[in-house]
Enzyme design. Structure first.
Site, PDB file in Angstrom:
ATOM      1  N   ASP A  59       0.836  -1.201   0.000  1.00 23.00           N
ATOM      2  CA  ASP A  59       0.000   0.000   0.000  1.00 23.00           C
ATOM      3  C   ASP A  59       0.875   1.257   0.000  1.00 23.00           C
ATOM      4  O   ASP A  59       1.070   1.897   1.022  1.00 23.00           O
ATOM      5  CB  ASP A  59      -0.907  -0.041   1.243  1.00 23.00           C
ATOM      6  CG  ASP A  59      -1.819   1.160   1.361  1.00 23.00           C
ATOM      7  OD1 ASP A  59      -2.097   1.812   0.336  1.00 23.00           O
ATOM      8  OD2 ASP A  59      -2.254   1.458   2.499  1.00 23.00           O
ATOM      9  N   LYS A  61       0.480   3.701  -2.647  1.00 19.48           N
ATOM     10  CA  LYS A  61      -0.303   4.771  -3.287  1.00 19.48           C
ATOM     11  C   LYS A  61       0.550   5.602  -4.242  1.00 19.48           C
ATOM     12  O   LYS A  61       0.705   6.812  -4.084  1.00 19.48           O
ATOM     13  CB  LYS A  61      -0.959   5.672  -2.234  1.00 19.48           C
ATOM     14  CG  LYS A  61      -1.862   4.944  -1.250  1.00 19.48           C
ATOM     15  CD  LYS A  61      -2.477   5.925  -0.246  1.00 19.48           C
ATOM     16  CE  LYS A  61      -3.372   5.224   0.752  1.00 19.48           C
ATOM     17  NZ  LYS A  61      -2.626   4.400   1.717  1.00 19.48           N
TER      18      LYS A  61
END
Length: 228
Positions: A59, A61
């Site tokens: 994660d 992004k």
């Protein structure tokens, strides 16, 4: 619906201790910015060493110019350790298409998801930045994501069903901010429990604090799995 557990503790040692407790469960593990910056690729290898069947969601992004995003996506995909990673839908269709084109021929490439609206936003704070309501903009960003050939989105459970209606039932929705049994929301604004996630066709629920802050994380994971 699948359970993805956030590994957000202050040290690799603490995160690995939690993972060892739940090593026999069929779950996904989310490795975020804090853990990855501190512990790196080696941490992903340590997770797989505990149970090679664990699936990992990295994660990070990704949000940059298209070529830089694609470079990063290619490196992540070549690890052979990551099963999902994410980008920001706000980077635009060109960036997302560039990412998908770059990794399309990598064997067993990870799934790619795009972040629509962070679950720490309420509507007022989101609108101050994007000049639109969350429900409207999240769906627009999801449609851009779908049209770009990305596998799904990161969104709150509140947007999941509408996003699927405007894209496809097979378009993945991964939803943070899940408080399985009504626990405290903490710094999240748009939180939901398991029944709400089910009603809204969520594919992955992300749970962190309700698991790792409990005195018996294994029991919490077992209870969540029984309910999903």
């Amino acid at each position: 619906m699948k359970l993805c557990i956030s590994l957000d503790l202050p040290s690799a040692k603490e995160n690995l201790a939690i993972v060892k407790e739940i090593k026999d469960f069929d779950v996904w593990l989310k490795v975020g910015l804090r853990s990855y910056i501190r512990d790196g690729k080696e941490f992903l290898e340590d997770l797989k060493a505990i149970n090679p069947k664990f699936k990992i969601f990295l994660d990070l992004k990704l949000y940059d110019i298209p070529n830089t995003m694609a470079d990063a996506a290619e490196e992540i995909s070549k690890f052979g350790l990551v099963d999902i990673f994410n980008v920001h839908a706000s980077a635009g269709e060109n960036a997302m298409q560039t990412v998908m084109e770059r990794i399309k021929d990598i064997p067993n490439r990870p799934l790619v998801l795009a972040v629509t609206a962070l679950t720490s936003f309420d509507n007022e704070s989101f609108k101050a930045i994007y000049n639109e309501d969350i429900s409207t903009k999240a769906t627009k960003l999801a449609k851009d994501t779908y049209n770009s050939g990305v596998d799904g989105v990161v969104c709150s459970a509140f947007e999941s069903l509408d996003i699927k209606k405007n894209t496809s039932d097979s378009f993945i929705t991964l939803c943070p901010g899940i408080r399985p049994f009504g626990e405290d929301a903490g710094d999240q604004k748009r939180v939901a429990d398991i029944p709400f996630a089910k009603e809204n066709s969520v594919d992955f629920i992300v749970v962190g604090r309700p698991i790792y802050k409990d005195t018996n994380p294994k029991d919490v994971v077992k209870k969540i799995l029984e309910n999903i």
